[in-house]
Design an enzyme around this catalytic site. Structure first.
Site, mmCIF file in Angstrom:
data_model
loop_
_atom_site.group_PDB
_atom_site.id
_atom_site.type_symbol
_atom_site.label_atom_id
_atom_site.label_comp_id
_atom_site.label_asym_id
_atom_site.label_seq_id
_atom_site.Cartn_x
_atom_site.Cartn_y
_atom_site.Cartn_z
ATOM 1 N N ALA A 69 45.648 71.006 5.414
ATOM 2 C CA ALA A 69 46.125 70.048 6.420
ATOM 3 C C ALA A 69 46.094 70.714 7.784
ATOM 4 O O ALA A 69 45.888 71.931 7.882
ATOM 5 C CB ALA A 69 47.548 69.607 6.098
ATOM 6 N N LYS A 70 46.284 69.961 8.811
ATOM 7 C CA LYS A 70 46.438 70.529 10.160
ATOM 8 C C LYS A 70 47.151 69.511 11.018
ATOM 9 O O LYS A 70 47.111 68.303 10.742
ATOM 10 C CB LYS A 70 45.064 70.845 10.764
ATOM 11 C CG LYS A 70 45.113 71.888 11.854
ATOM 12 C CD LYS A 70 45.200 73.288 11.282
ATOM 13 C CE LYS A 70 45.234 74.351 12.363
ATOM 14 N NZ LYS A 70 45.123 75.693 11.785
ATOM 15 N N GLY A 71 47.789 70.005 12.081
ATOM 16 C CA GLY A 71 48.462 69.105 13.004
ATOM 17 C C GLY A 71 48.222 69.539 14.431
ATOM 18 O O GLY A 71 47.814 70.680 14.678
#
Ligand code: NAD
Length: 416
Positions: A106-108
């Site tokens: 994931a990444k944000g």
């Protein structure tokens, strides 16, 4: 030759397809793994110190969770957008799988310049962002961590915002301050791990880290610890830079003094002592044995890869090389140790921290560092063996190993 100008996500999927061909991955699985499971875009209104309101946008992209909870950092940067976050989320999936960690990817990000905000404004923004994504994160769902322009303090705010609604939950984020459940060793783990991987490469290629001249772009969390660790192990750090420019000294910079200057809030350019002042372009193409890009995406590309003087590039940053840059480096015989392997020390350290939080237990830093080097050494060995067996690059090998594990888990779980 692959064209320049691909978006970050297209570029990562180019690297994916390149490796998927080697393992004969079927079209249906490719269709699943080149798209993201979930993408969230949230409005983040921030009350400013002067009473005004600034509305920024935040993103969380969950790429694939077949092998465990989603895992990946959060960056605050004016250029952060959904397409970049998609690319970085996908890279996390291949990285956690390559290292055989029980995580997905994931990444944000928030599209904002945090340097233009006060600490209070950054805190309000961080808490509001957590509120916006809290329904999709959790210690067994999705675990954020620091990335560009975020740090242990940011993680402390995130943990507090989540814990206010859900009770004491240190395992919701990694990279926390040590006295809030952070793991001793985690802050240095990405940069230190870069040098562990470089050392594994040296052992494999019968060279000596101590004899190498190293140039490092970026002197933040990753670049500064990589420089410190390289110098401690006897390498000569000849050049470093930050976003404002760089410095160079052929017989080696005083990395410790430089670290003190930057830790006190200074820039690389504020360092006193004999050195030449250089631009970031000159850092990337100047004389050295090993180039370590440790700043941002797309730093090595079709316009400068032909001028890189190093014989080895170790990708401490995520996606620092465009596919065209990568092809040019490869044609010139320059070996590239890819991001998913080179900077994996960060997520390995995060895994240690997460498991410690779940068990309410803590390792001493020596054990942390030993286990970190062991896991990175094993991943390097598996990657180089695959590359030799399949006559392919280390990037193709690292992606292929990660993709194969994710595809197997996705099939077993019935995703396809
Ligand atoms: P950071 O914010 O701590 O530091 C970034 C550094 O890059 C700073 O020195 C900044 O001045 C410099 N920089 C920014 N723009 C630049 C430019 N245009 N030219 C040259 N230098 C520039 O960020 P970080 O955590 O060190 O992350 C750096 C890279 O490493 C990113 O690609 C990130 O995704 C990757 N990474 C970070 C971690 C982690 O644990 N923090 C883990 C894995 C990978």
């Amino acid at each position: 030759m692959v064209r320049e100008g691909l978006s970050a996500f297209e570029a990562v999927n180019h690297y994916f397809s390149d490796a998927a061909r080697i393992i004969d991955l079927d079209d249906e699985m490719c269709a699943v793994l080149t798209t993201n499971y979930r993408e969230i875009s949230v409005q983040v209104p921030v009350r400013l110190d002067d009473g005004g309101l600034k509305v920024v946008h935040g993103y969380r992209v969950q790429h694939n969770g077949a092998r465990g909870p989603y895992k990946g950092g959060v960056r605050y940067h004016p250029d952060a957008d959904l397409e970049e976050v998609r690319a970085l989320a996908s890279l996390m999936t291949w990285k956690t799988a390559l290292l055989d960690l029980p995580f997905g990817g994931a990444k944000g990000g928030i599209a904002v310049d945090p340097a233009a905000m006060s600490a209070d404004e950054r805190e309000r923004m961080t808490r509001r962002f957590v509120n916006g994504i809290s329904h999709v994160i959790g210690p067994y769902r999705d675990i954020p961590a620091p990335d560009v322009n975020t740090n242990a303090q940011t993680m402390a705010w995130m943990m507090d915002a989540f814990s206010a609604a859900h009770g004491w939950t240190p395992a919701i984020v990694t990279g926390k301050p040590v006295n809030l459940g952070g793991a001793p060793g985690r802050e240095a783990a990405t940069g230190r791990g870069v040098i562990d991987v470089l050392e594994a490469h040296c052992r494999h290629s019968d060279s000596d880290l101590a004899g190498l001249r190293i140039a490092i772009q970026g002197f933040g969390n990753v670049g500064s610890f990589a420089a410190t660790e390289a110098a401690r192990r006897g390498a000569t750090v000849v050049a470093v830079s930050d976003q404002w420019g760089g410095i160079r000294r052929d017989d080696g910079l005083d990395v410790e003094a430089l670290g003190t200057t930057v830790a006190a809030g200074g820039r690389v350019g504020d360092h006193t002592g004999a050195h030449d002042v250089i631009t970031n372009d000159e850092l990337l193409t100047g004389p050295c044995d090993v180039l370590i890009p440790a700043a941002l995406d797309e730093q090595l590309h079709g316009g400068n890869a032909a001028d890189v003087a190093a014989s080895l590039v170790v990708e401490a940053a995520n996606y620092p090389t465009t596919p065209m840059g990568d092809e040019i480096l490869g044609d010139r015989g320059i070996v590239v140790v890819p991001d998913v392997l080179a900077n994996a020390g960060g997520v390995v350290g995060s895994y240690f921290e997460w498991t410690m939080n779940i068990q309410q237990f803590r390792w001493k830093v020596d054990r942390f560092n030993t286990e970190l080097a062991d896991r990175l050494g094993l991943a390097y060995a598996a990657t180089s063996a695959f590359a030799e067996d399949h006559d392919c690059t280390l990037r193709q090998a690292a992606f292929a190993l990660g993709i194969d594990r994710v595809a197997t888990a996705s099939r077993l779980r019935g995703y396809v």
